[in-house]
Design an enzyme around this catalytic site. Sequence first.
Site, short mmCIF file in Angstrom:
data_model
loop_
_atom_site.label_atom_id
_atom_site.label_comp_id
_atom_site.label_asym_id
_atom_site.label_seq_id
_atom_site.Cartn_x
_atom_site.Cartn_y
_atom_site.Cartn_z
CD GLU A 137 -9.28 -1.88 -1.52
OE1 GLU A 137 -9.96 -1.97 -0.47
OE2 GLU A 137 -8.54 -2.79 -1.91
CG ASP A 142 -1.77 -1.25 1.35
OD1 ASP A 142 -2.13 -1.81 0.31
OD2 ASP A 142 -2.05 -1.66 2.49
#
Length: 578
Positions: A250, A74
């Site tokens: 997302e 991420d």
Amino acid sequence: MNKQKFLSLFKVVTASVISLLLFTDASSQKGPADKKNSPLFSQFTYRGDDQIYKDNPLEAGEFYTPILQGCYPDPAITRKGDDYYLVNSSFAMFPGVPIFHSKDLVNWKQIGHVLDRPSQLKVEKSGVSAGIYAPDIKYNKNNDTFYMITTQISGGMGNMVVKTKDPMTGWSDPVKLQFDGIDPSLFFDDNGKAYVVHNDAPDKGKELYNGHRVIKIWEYDVQNDKVIAGTDKIIVDGGVDIRQKPIWIEGPHIYKRNNRYYLMCAEGGTGDWHSEVIFVSDNVMGPYKPAKNNPILTQRHFPKMRANKMDWTGHADLIEGPGGQYYAVFLGIRPNEKDRVNAGRETFMLPVDWSGEFPVFENGLVPLKPKIRMPEGVKNQTGQNGFLPNGNFTFKDDFLAKKLDYKWIGMRGPREAFITQTKKGLLVNPFSTNIKAVAPVSSLFHRQQHNTFDATVSINYVPKSETDLAGLVHYQSERFNYVFGITKKGSDNYLVLARTEAGKTTLLASEKLDVRKAVQLQIEAKGDDYRFNYSSDGKNFKNLGGTVSGDILSTNVAGGFTGSLIGLYATTANDIRP
């Protein structure tokens, strides 16, 4: 269950497990035991030996991707002048949110962690895949301040923000933000206004299918660090085309270019249907229109068992690099020969062409290769002059430096609570919790960064009782791990190898051991095959337990979001019996 189906349910199932863990009473941490019975670790060596780097030596003007190997998922990136800063998810690891600095996007140094003290990080009772999710880092030129915003799935924190004037000097305590969902990201417009975008559930009663999510935007009050009530708006429902039932939209980021607003998101879940998609609008609050050529990054269309496979690409962030060339950082994986993911999700990079309306990831829609071209005029110094290495490398630590290397992390609590640095090495002062506890554990961890590697350490240790153990742990989670350590039975000392799968521990092998002198312990992996070796003379290694499977060290089997970790471990709550 096949992998695609497994991964599509990945987050839903794990979220349920996390919720259970967060409300389960963990074994209490009672602090270090008698330091006289603490193992002394010295001469740690980690050596990577992946074949892909032997087959693809670097030539002039090239560097390797991933740029951060091992569990660094991420990624998010920002820039102030010529200074670039990159952060990653850290889940229940402590300290949290590793932060890296570069002047050129090629050569990186870790400068610490954003969340480095208990007042910022409340993960004491978190399962390994709870804690810190998807941090975003942004520089706000309007007030010369850096922000890190994230979701902390622990300690009642939820979405939160910290800030600093200088990432080199530490970050503020967190401010809790009043909105639900995950993956928040800040956007600072040229006019001084600010916004937060994030993943959320659809409005109540409007969920159409499992994995249906939305992207929401709020106006953000910079003076008071809070979203402005009543300004929230859904700007993406489901994904690029809700008729196709896209899952897990997302990881949103907003960029402004040529007076238009670009919203880039991950779509498809964090597994083998992962991708990156982009939308555009003339107004920051929308409506946002998807690009016709979505996805702009994915590896999902290629043969499952291809050579040198890199996969699961998505969750990207864009930055303008040296000379005006754009680059993207994103997560991806490099599975072993059995298609298992043991090293976790890593930070990759690609050049991006943004000469047209939408950014184009160069070679982002073909099978990834391990090398990419460097920005013009940059010299590759990876592994030199203090810069992080990549490719195949060796990391050595004698633990004699005044400051512990940032590579070393704890689990659910500060490293300083259980380690003591000495002139002979590192003491790990054992807690009365063992490695299966959902609590702080006395183990100092280094990430597995290759599929083929060996890790060796010297240990001086004499256990006093059967509940004492010290050695190495290979840790996927509290429920999936191997323990390779020294303990006691009667008047004899033993080396034991135990496998914990789904919380159940099985002794694989044990052998009497002379502990009057230091013993070298070694973990050796060649893809899915792991071997646990030891030496009493520092030269000749013997194997204990034969070749064992790395299956339980993979997210395929263990679930969750982390890569496996190699730990220097001690406990006074040992339950492994020779």
